[in-house]
Design a protein around this motif. Structure first.
Motif, PDB file in Angstrom:
ATOM      1  N   GLY A   1       2.615   3.362  -4.599  1.00 41.13           N
ATOM      2  CA  GLY A   1       1.556   2.997  -3.666  1.00 41.13           C
ATOM      3  C   GLY A   1       0.332   2.439  -4.350  1.00 41.13           C
ATOM      4  O   GLY A   1      -0.356   1.561  -3.804  1.00 41.13           O
ATOM      5  N   ARG A   2       0.031   2.913  -5.557  1.00 41.69           N
ATOM      6  CA  ARG A   2      -1.122   2.379  -6.288  1.00 41.69           C
ATOM      7  C   ARG A   2      -0.938   0.901  -6.601  1.00 41.69           C
ATOM      8  O   ARG A   2      -1.892   0.117  -6.577  1.00 41.69           O
ATOM      9  CB  ARG A   2      -1.320   3.177  -7.578  1.00 41.69           C
ATOM     10  N   ARG A   3       0.296   0.523  -6.890  1.00 43.81           N
ATOM     11  CA  ARG A   3       0.552  -0.898  -7.150  1.00 43.81           C
ATOM     12  C   ARG A   3       0.574  -1.708  -5.855  1.00 43.81           C
ATOM     13  O   ARG A   3       0.110  -2.853  -5.811  1.00 43.81           O
ATOM     14  CB  ARG A   3       1.876  -1.054  -7.895  1.00 43.81           C
ATOM     15  N   LEU A   4       1.119  -1.103  -4.788  1.00 46.69           N
ATOM     16  CA  LEU A   4       1.219  -1.854  -3.541  1.00 46.69           C
ATOM     17  C   LEU A   4      -0.145  -2.134  -2.923  1.00 46.69           C
ATOM     18  O   LEU A   4      -0.312  -3.111  -2.196  1.00 46.69           O
ATOM     19  CB  LEU A   4       2.087  -1.073  -2.539  1.00 46.69           C
ATOM     20  N   LEU A   5      -1.123  -1.254  -3.202  1.00 44.68           N
ATOM     21  CA  LEU A   5      -2.444  -1.481  -2.636  1.00 44.68           C
ATOM     22  C   LEU A   5      -3.071  -2.790  -3.109  1.00 44.68           C
ATOM     23  O   LEU A   5      -3.982  -3.315  -2.469  1.00 44.68           O
ATOM     24  CB  LEU A   5      -3.368  -0.305  -2.995  1.00 44.68           C
ATOM     25  N   ARG A   6      -2.578  -3.325  -4.221  1.00 48.29           N
ATOM     26  CA  ARG A   6      -3.105  -4.601  -4.720  1.00 48.29           C
ATOM     27  C   ARG A   6      -2.505  -5.788  -3.980  1.00 48.29           C
ATOM     28  O   ARG A   6      -2.939  -6.920  -4.188  1.00 48.29           O
ATOM     29  CB  ARG A   6      -2.815  -4.736  -6.213  1.00 48.29           C
ATOM     30  N   HIS A   7      -1.483  -5.545  -3.140  1.00 46.52           N
ATOM     31  CA  HIS A   7      -0.798  -6.632  -2.443  1.00 46.52           C
ATOM     32  C   HIS A   7      -0.806  -6.329  -0.944  1.00 46.52           C
ATOM     33  O   HIS A   7       0.098  -5.658  -0.437  1.00 46.52           O
ATOM     34  CB  HIS A   7       0.632  -6.783  -2.953  1.00 46.52           C
ATOM     35  N   PRO A   8      -1.814  -6.775  -0.209  1.00 47.83           N
ATOM     36  CA  PRO A   8      -1.895  -6.456   1.229  1.00 47.83           C
ATOM     37  C   PRO A   8      -0.683  -6.896   2.024  1.00 47.83           C
ATOM     38  O   PRO A   8      -0.292  -6.236   2.989  1.00 47.83           O
ATOM     39  CB  PRO A   8      -3.162  -7.215   1.665  1.00 47.83           C
ATOM     40  N   GLY A   9      -0.070  -8.012   1.633  1.00 50.38           N
ATOM     41  CA  GLY A   9       1.101  -8.479   2.371  1.00 50.38           C
ATOM     42  C   GLY A   9       2.247  -7.486   2.314  1.00 50.38           C
ATOM     43  O   GLY A   9       2.885  -7.175   3.331  1.00 50.38           O
ATOM     44  N   TRP A  10       2.527  -6.999   1.109  1.00 44.75           N
ATOM     45  CA  TRP A  10       3.593  -6.004   0.972  1.00 44.75           C
ATOM     46  C   TRP A  10       3.236  -4.709   1.698  1.00 44.75           C
ATOM     47  O   TRP A  10       4.116  -4.059   2.267  1.00 44.75           O
ATOM     48  CB  TRP A  10       3.862  -5.727  -0.502  1.00 44.75           C
ATOM     49  N   CYS A  11       1.957  -4.351   1.673  1.00 46.36           N
ATOM     50  CA  CYS A  11       1.545  -3.143   2.399  1.00 46.36           C
ATOM     51  C   CYS A  11       1.798  -3.299   3.900  1.00 46.36           C
ATOM     52  O   CYS A  11       2.279  -2.364   4.568  1.00 46.36           O
ATOM     53  CB  CYS A  11       0.062  -2.860   2.144  1.00 46.36           C
ATOM     54  N   GLY A  12       1.487  -4.469   4.449  1.00 47.44           N
ATOM     55  CA  GLY A  12       1.741  -4.696   5.864  1.00 47.44           C
ATOM     56  C   GLY A  12       3.212  -4.637   6.209  1.00 47.44           C
ATOM     57  O   GLY A  12       3.609  -4.052   7.220  1.00 47.44           O
ATOM     58  N   LEU A  13       4.054  -5.242   5.357  1.00 47.52           N
ATOM     59  CA  LEU A  13       5.494  -5.209   5.596  1.00 47.52           C
ATOM     60  C   LEU A  13       6.021  -3.787   5.527  1.00 47.52           C
ATOM     61  O   LEU A  13       6.846  -3.369   6.367  1.00 47.52           O
ATOM     62  CB  LEU A  13       6.205  -6.085   4.561  1.00 47.52           C
ATOM     63  N   LEU A  14       5.548  -3.019   4.545  1.00 48.66           N
ATOM     64  CA  LEU A  14       5.985  -1.625   4.431  1.00 48.66           C
ATOM     65  C   LEU A  14       5.545  -0.815   5.638  1.00 48.66           C
ATOM     66  O   LEU A  14       6.296   0.036   6.137  1.00 48.66           O
ATOM     67  CB  LEU A  14       5.422  -1.018   3.149  1.00 48.66           C
ATOM     68  N   GLY A  15       4.325  -1.095   6.134  1.00 47.93           N
ATOM     69  CA  GLY A  15       3.863  -0.386   7.323  1.00 47.93           C
ATOM     70  C   GLY A  15       4.731  -0.665   8.529  1.00 47.93           C
ATOM     71  O   GLY A  15       5.046   0.239   9.308  1.00 47.93           O
ATOM     72  N   VAL A  16       5.154  -1.920   8.692  1.00 43.50           N
ATOM     73  CA  VAL A  16       6.036  -2.266   9.806  1.00 43.50           C
ATOM     74  C   VAL A  16       7.371  -1.536   9.680  1.00 43.50           C
ATOM     75  O   VAL A  16       7.921  -1.016  10.669  1.00 43.50           O
ATOM     76  CB  VAL A  16       6.245  -3.792   9.863  1.00 43.50           C
ATOM     77  N   LEU A  17       7.918  -1.465   8.468  1.00 38.87           N
ATOM     78  CA  LEU A  17       9.188  -0.770   8.257  1.00 38.87           C
ATOM     79  C   LEU A  17       9.073   0.718   8.568  1.00 38.87           C
ATOM     80  O   LEU A  17       9.984   1.315   9.161  1.00 38.87           O
ATOM     81  CB  LEU A  17       9.654  -0.981   6.817  1.00 38.87           C
ATOM     82  N   VAL A  18       7.940   1.311   8.178  1.00 41.08           N
ATOM     83  CA  VAL A  18       7.745   2.732   8.475  1.00 41.08           C
ATOM     84  C   VAL A  18       7.652   2.957   9.974  1.00 41.08           C
ATOM     85  O   VAL A  18       8.230   3.920  10.515  1.00 41.08           O
ATOM     86  CB  VAL A  18       6.485   3.251   7.750  1.00 41.08           C
ATOM     87  N   VAL A  19       6.949   2.076  10.670  1.00 42.77           N
ATOM     88  CA  VAL A  19       6.843   2.197  12.130  1.00 42.77           C
ATOM     89  C   VAL A  19       8.221   2.087  12.781  1.00 42.77           C
ATOM     90  O   VAL A  19       8.559   2.857  13.690  1.00 42.77           O
ATOM     91  CB  VAL A  19       5.880   1.136  12.676  1.00 42.77           C
ATOM     92  N   LEU A  20       9.029   1.153  12.316  1.00 47.39           N
ATOM     93  CA  LEU A  20      10.380   1.021  12.872  1.00 47.39           C
ATOM     94  C   LEU A  20      11.224   2.240  12.555  1.00 47.39           C
ATOM     95  O   LEU A  20      12.031   2.688  13.379  1.00 47.39           O
ATOM     96  CB  LEU A  20      11.045  -0.243  12.309  1.00 47.39           C
ATOM     97  N   LEU A  21      11.043   2.810  11.355  1.00 46.09           N
ATOM     98  CA  LEU A  21      11.806   3.993  10.984  1.00 46.09           C
ATOM     99  C   LEU A  21      11.437   5.185  11.847  1.00 46.09           C
ATOM    100  O   LEU A  21      12.297   5.989  12.223  1.00 46.09           O
ATOM    101  CB  LEU A  21      11.573   4.309   9.504  1.00 46.09           C
TER     102      LEU A  21
END
Length: 918
Positions: A599-619
Motif C-alpha cells: 500500500g505504501r507503494r500504491l499510494l504514489r500511483h492514484p490510478g492503481w489505487c482507484g482500480l484497486l478500490g473498484v476491485l475491493v468494492v466488487l469483491l
C-alpha cells in the motif's frame, strides 16, 4: 527568538513542536522502556497460572536472583583498586592493573553486563524482576483456585448446599442446536462460594470461584427483592418460556449473597479462574441471604434508570444505547450481535477505553493541551485548577468502573486513565505508551487471569496500534493531501484492524472486509451517543423526563451505528473464512504486513489505487451477474437449491427474479442467510416449515434478515413446544401470517405449483391473520386422515411433504417422514402421483429409517441429501444411499458436495443437471 538548549546539560531536549491547535509532539524517539517488562510479566503470568507449584517457585526464584544480580553489578570503571589487583606481566610487557567492579567475579561470564552493552543491564533486570513478580502473583492466584475442598467435591459430583456471592452480572448461555433439539438456554453467573455443606451435614467455609448454572425450571430466589436489579428478560431469553424465575436470576446484582442447593462438577475448561461448576437445583428453594453492597445498588439503579429512559426508543437504539454507555447488552438480539461481529464493531458493545476517553476529553479537553494555558474542556470553564481537575477526573474514573463493572477492558481503561491523571497532577510530561505499559503491568500483577483473556489482549493491541502506528499513518496520509480529520480517523481504524485482525480470526475463523469502512462510519456517532447516554444515565434518578430527552437525542447516533452494522453485515462479501488457529493468525499477520508494504507503494500511483478500490468494492458487494459469471453459482435457470447448512434442512424453490419459496430454515441463522444471499433471494412469498425440530426452524431469523416474507406455513403438530412458540412469536413480531398446511392443499406462485401430500387434514384448521394475537400451542393434536387412522409418534411423522412442479420438473420433498408416515402416505390417495419423480429430497437427512416401497415407487432420477459433515448420526446411511442408487438415482449430498442447485426440464426425455457450489 528560539530558546537554545544547554548542550552541556545531560537532560537537554529539543523544543517540542506545536501545531496550530496547540498540540505538542515530541521529536525524539518513542519511549518504549516499560514495554519489555510489561510483556515479560504478561507472558510469565499466562504460562504459570496452572503450572505446578515447584515450576512456578523455580521460575520466580531464578528470575528474582538474576534480576538482583544484574542490579548489583557495576561497571568496570567504578571502585577500581589497581593497587590490590593486577594482571600478571608477560616477558617484555609490564603488568597492568586489573580493574574490576564490586562484583568483578561475575563479569567474566556476564561481560555483556559490564562491557559495551551495560546499558541493557537495567532493562534485563527489570524484565526479570517483573517476571518474578508475575510468577509469584500467578502462582498464588492459581493455587487459590485449586485449594480447598471444592475441587475434590467437584470431582465427586457432590450434591451440596452452598452460600454463594455473585461476583458479576448474570448472562444467558448461547442457544445451541444439538441434533433436532435446541439446548435449553440457562442463566450463567460467576460467583464465589463462601460456605459448602454436604449431605452428611459437614460444613466448611471457603472462598472459591465457581460458575453458577441456573436452568429454566429453577424458581426465583426468595428472601425479598433487594438483590435484584434488571427484571426485564433479555431478547435472547424469548425463545424459551418466559418465567419470573429467569428474569429474577438475570436481575441479581454483584455482591448479592444466596443460599442454594445444587451439584458441583469439574470446570468446563482447564486453566480458567473457575474452580468448579455449580448447577443450581430447585430444591431446596434458593433464597437471598444478603443484598448487594451500596455501590452496586447505586450502579444497579443507574443502569435501571438508563433502561427506563430508553424504553420508548426504536428497537435497535433501545437495545444498543445501554451497551454503548455501560456495557449492558441484555437487550441485544442475537441477530444484531451477529451483525456487529461480522463488521468487527463488537468492541462498541463492550465498554472500553474509548468511552472513558470521551468523558475525560469532555472534562479536560484534548490531552495535548492539558497543561497549556489555552487548555479547553469543562474544567477551565468551571474555574478548576490542574490538580482539582485531576481529582475530579479520578472520581469520574472510579464511578465509571463501578457503573460499568470491572471487566478487563474497563480495568485497562481505568488504569491508563489513572496513570495519565497522576502525571497530570504532578505536572510531569506524559507519555501514553509508558502509561499503557504501566497499566498492563499493574493489571497483570493485580489479576493474572487477564493474561489469558482475549478481550484484554484485543483491548491492549488496539490501544497500542492507536499510539504507535496510527500517528505515522495519519501523517503519511496528510502528506498526500488527505484532509487531517479524515486522515486521523482512517489511520486509527486501519491500524486497529491490522493489529487486531489476527486475534479476531482465531476467535471467529473469519476476516471482515468491511471492518475499516464500518468503523469509520460508526466512529462519528460513538462520541455523541456516549456523551448523551451518560447524560441520560446521570439525570434518570433525578429527572426522568430530562433523561428521556437525552436518551431520545442519543438514540439517533445509536441507531446510526446499528444501521451501519446491519448494512455492512448484509453485504455478500462482508467477510471471508480464515483458519481459526494461531498458524492461521500468523499467516494473516504476514498477509497484513505485505498489504501495508504494497500500500505504501500504491499510494504514489492514484490510478492503481482507484482500480484497486473498484476491485475491493466488487469483491465486497459481489453483484449477482458478475458473481455468476466468475463462480458459476447460482447456475442460470436454477429451479431448486439445497443449502449447505450443516446437520439440518434448508431448501429453496425459485419463484421468479429475486424470489424463492423457502422450505425449512436449517439450524443456523448465519448459514441460511448466507445461502439465500448468494442465491440472490430478497423476497420470500412463502416460508414453509415442515416441522418444528430445531434443525429445521432455528435458522428462522436468518431467513427473515433483510427480506420480505409474505407468509409462513407450518405443520399442525406443535412439538417441540418451545420451538413452535418461538416461530409464532417471531412471526407475530413482524406481522407475518401463520397458517397450517394440510394434505390436499394446492398453491401456485410464479412458475411454481405444489400440492401438500402430508399431513392429513384435521379440524379445526389453524389460521393466524397478520397482526392477530397468537393462540397458545396445542400439543399432540390428533390427525384425522382419509383412510386408516394414523397418529404421529413425533414431529418427524408430522412433517409437511410436498409434490412440486416447476419448469417441467417434478420434485418430491419428504421433510423428515419416517417409515410409519411413509407407509401411511403410500396408502393415501396421493400415492398415485408419486411414481417416477425427477428429484427426491431424501427424508430425514438420508437416515436408515426409510420405507423401501416408497423409494421404489418414487424411482427418482436424482436424490439429494442434506446432512452435516462428520455428523454423529452417520447420515446419510450407506444402506439408504445404496437403495437409491440401485433404483437408478444419482445421489448427491451436501456434506461432501456443498450446496446443490437443480436445472433442467425433467420428464423421461428431459435433461436434469445438478450443480455443486464446490
Amino acid at each position: 527568538m528560539s530558546r537554545v538548549p544547554d548542550e552541556a546539560s545531560p537532560r537537554a531536549e529539543p523544543e517540542p513542536e506545536r501545531s496550530a491547535t496547540g498540540d505538542t509532539r515530541r521529536t525524539g524517539p518513542m519511549d518504549l522502556r516499560l514495554v519489555p517488562p510489561a510483556l515479560a510479566a504478561w507472558g510469565t503470568a499466562a504460562l504459570t497460572l496452572d503450572a505446578p507449584v515447584a515450576w512456578t517457585a523455580g521460575i520466580a526464584a531464578g528470575c528474582l536472583a538474576g534480576g538482583i544480580l544484574l542490579l548489583l553489578m557495576r561497571g568496570p570503571d567504578r571502585f577500581a583498586r589497581p593497587d590490590r589487583f593486577a594482571r600478571p606481566g608477560r616477558p617484555g610487557r609490564p603488568g597492568r592493573p586489573w580493574r574490576v567492579g564490586r562484583l568483578g567475579w561475575a563479569c567474566g561470564p556476564f561481560r555483556w553486563a559490564c562491557g559495551p552493552f551495560r546499558w541493557a543491564r537495567a532493562a534485563v533486570a527489570a524484565m526479570l524482576l517483573c517476571a518474578a513478580a508475575a510468577a509469584v502473583s500467578a502462582g498464588l492466584h492459581g493455587a487459590d483456585v485449586r485449594r480447598g475442598p471444592v475441587p475434590e467435591l467437584a470431582r465427586r459430583f457432590a450434591t451440596v448446599t452452598a452460600e454463594v456471592e455473585v461476583s458479576g452480572d448474570p448472562w444467558l448461555s448461547r442457544p445451541r442446536v444439538r441434533g433436532d433439539h435446541a439446548a435449553p438456554v440457562a442463566v450463567l453467573a460467576r460467583a464465589e462460594l463462601r460456605s459448602v455443606e454436604e449431605a452428611d451435614g459437614s460444613r466448611v467455609r471457603t472462598r472459591t470461584p465457581v460458575l453458577m448454572i441456573v436452568d429454566s425450571d429453577v424458581p426465583a430466589p426468595g428472601g425479598g427483592t433487594e438483590g435484584r436489579g434488571n427484571t426485564e428478560p433479555p431478547p435472547a431469553a424469548a425463545a424459551q418460556p418466559r418465567t419470573g424465575g429467569r428474569a429474577a436470576w438475570l436481575g441479581l446484582l454483584p455482591s448479592t449473597r444466596l443460599r442454594v442447593g445444587g451439584r458441583l462438577a469439574p470446570a468446563l475448561t482447564g486453566g480458567d479462574r473457575t474452580a468448579a461448576v455449580l448447577r443450581v437445583r430447585g430444591r431446596p428453594g434458593p433464597r437471598v441471604v444478603a443484598g448487594p453492597s451500596g455501590p452496586q445498588r447505586l450502579a444497579g439503579r443507574l443502569r435501571a434508570g438508563l433502561r427506563e429512559a430508553t424504553e420508548n426508543l426504536p428497537e435497535d437504539a433501545r437495545a444498543l444505547l445501554p451497551g454503548l454507555v455501560v456495557g449492558d447488552t441484555s437487550r441485544i438480539t442475537p441477530e444484531l450481535e451477529q451483525a456487529f461481529q461480522e463488521t468487527d464493531l463488537a468492541h462498541t458493545l463492550a465498554v472500553s477505553g474509548s468511552n472513558l476517553t470521551v468523558l475525560l476529553a469532555l472534562l479536560i479537553g484534548p490531552p495535548g493541551l492539558a497543561q497549556q494555558v489555552e487548555r479547553r474542556g469543562l474544567a477551565p470553564r468551571l474555574g478548576l485548577s490542574l490538580r482539582a481537575t485531576a481529582l475530579l477526573a479520578g472520581a469520574l474514573t472510579l464511578g465509571f468502573v463501578v457503573v460499568c463493572r470491572p471487566d478487563p477492558s474497563v480495568l485497562r481503561a481505568a488504569a491508563c486513565g489513572t496513570v495519565a491523571l497522576l502525571a497530570l497532577a504532578t505536572g510531569r510530561r506524559r507519555s501514553l505508551v509508558p502509561a499503557l505499559a504501566t497499566a498492563v503491568l499493574l493489571l497483570v500483577l493485580y489479576d493474572p487471569w487477564l493474561a489469558r483473556s482475549y478481550g484484554f489482549l484485543l483491548s491492549v493491541l488496539a490501544t497500542g496500534a492507536l499510539l504507535v502506528l496510527a500517528p505515522g499513518w495519519s501523517e503519511a496520509l496528510r502528506r498526500r493531501r488527505v484532509p487531517p480529520r479524515l486522515a486521523e480517523a482512517l489511520a486509527a481504524a486501519a491500524a486497529a484492524q491490522a493489529v487486531c485482525a489476527p486475534v479476531v480470526a482465531v476467535l471467529s475463523a473469519r476476516v471482515s472486509l468491511v471492518a475499516v469502512p464500518c468503523n469509520l462510519l460508526a466512529e462519528v456517532a460513538v462520541a455523541p451517543a456516549t456523551v448523551l447516554g451518560f447524560a441520560a444515565l446521570a439525570t434518570a434518578p433525578l429527572a426522568m423526563p430530562v433523561a428521556k430527552v437525552a436518551a431520545w437525542c442519543a438514540g439517533w447516533p445509536a441507531g446510526w451505528i446499528a444501521g451501519v452494522a446491519r448494512a455492512g453485515a448484509a453485504l455478500p462479501g462482508a467477510g471471508i473464512d480464515w483458519p481459526g488457529s494461531w498458524p492461521g493468525a500468523l499467516a494473516l499477520a504476514a498477509v497484513t504486513v505485505a498489504v501495508v508494504l504494497a500500500g505504501r507503494r500504491l499510494l504514489r500511483h492514484p490510478g492503481w489505487c482507484g482500480l484497486l478500490g473498484v476491485l475491493v468494492v466488487l469483491l465486497v458487494t459481489r453483484p449477482v451477474p458478475l458473481t455468476r459469471v466468475i463462480t458459476g453459482w447460482p447456475p442460470p435457470g436454477w429451479r431448486y437449491a439445497v443449502c449447505d447448512v450443516g446437520q439440518g434442512d434448508a431448501t429453496v424453490l425459485a419463484a421468479g427474479e429475486g424470489a424463492g419459496v423457502v422450505v425449512d430454515a436449517g439450524p443456523d441463522p448465519a448459514l441460511v442467510d448466507d445461502c439465500l444471499r448468494r442465491l440472490g433471494i430478497t423476497r420470500v412469498p412463502l416460508l414453509l416449515l415442515t416441522h418444528f425440530h430445531a434443525d429445521h426452524v432455528a435458522g428462522l431469523p436468518g431467513v427473515l434478515r433483510g427480506r420480505s416474507v409474505a407468509a409462513i406455513e407450518t405443520t399442525g403438530f406443535a412439538e417441540p413446544a418451545d420451538q413452535a412458540e418461538s416461530v409464532r412469536r417471531q412471526a407475530a413480531e413482524r406481522h407475518i401470517s401463520v397458517t397450517t398446511a394440510v394434505a390436499g392443499e394446492e398453491r401456485r406462485t410464479g412458475p411454481l405449483t405444489w400440492r401438500v401430500l402430508w399431513p392429513p387434514p384435521r379440524s379445526p384448521r389453524l389460521s393466524i391473520p397478520s397482526g392477530a394475537p397468537v393462540p397458545p400451542a396445542r400439543p399432540n393434536p390428533v390427525f384425522e386422515p382419509e383412510g386408516p387412522d394414523f397418529e404421529p409418534e413425533g414431529p418427524n411423522d408430522a412433517s409437511v411433504a410436498l409434490l412440486v412442479r416447476t419448469g417441467g420438473l417434478r420434485l418430491l420433498l419428504l421433510g423428515d417422514l419416517e417409515p410409519p408416515a411413509q407407509q401411511a402416505l403410500l396408502r393415501s390417495p396421493a400415492a398415485a402421483d408419486l411414481a417416477g419423480v425427477d428429484v427426491l429430497k431424501v427424508a430425514h437427512h438420508g437416515s436408515a429409517y426409510q420405507d423401501p416401497e416408497l423409494i421404489h415407487l418414487a424411482a427418482p432420477r436424482v436424490a439429494l441429501v442434506s446432512a452435516g459433515a462428520d455428523n454423529p448420526y452417520g447420515h446419510p446411511a450407506p444402506a439408504t444411499v445404496a437403495a437409491l442408487r440401485a433404483g437408478g438415482a444419482a445421489v448427491l449430498r451436501t456434506d461432501r458436495d456443498g450446496a446443490l442447485a437443480v436445472t433442467g426440464t425433467g420428464g423421461s426425455s428431459g435433461e436434469i443437471r445438478v450443480t455443486s457450489e464446490n
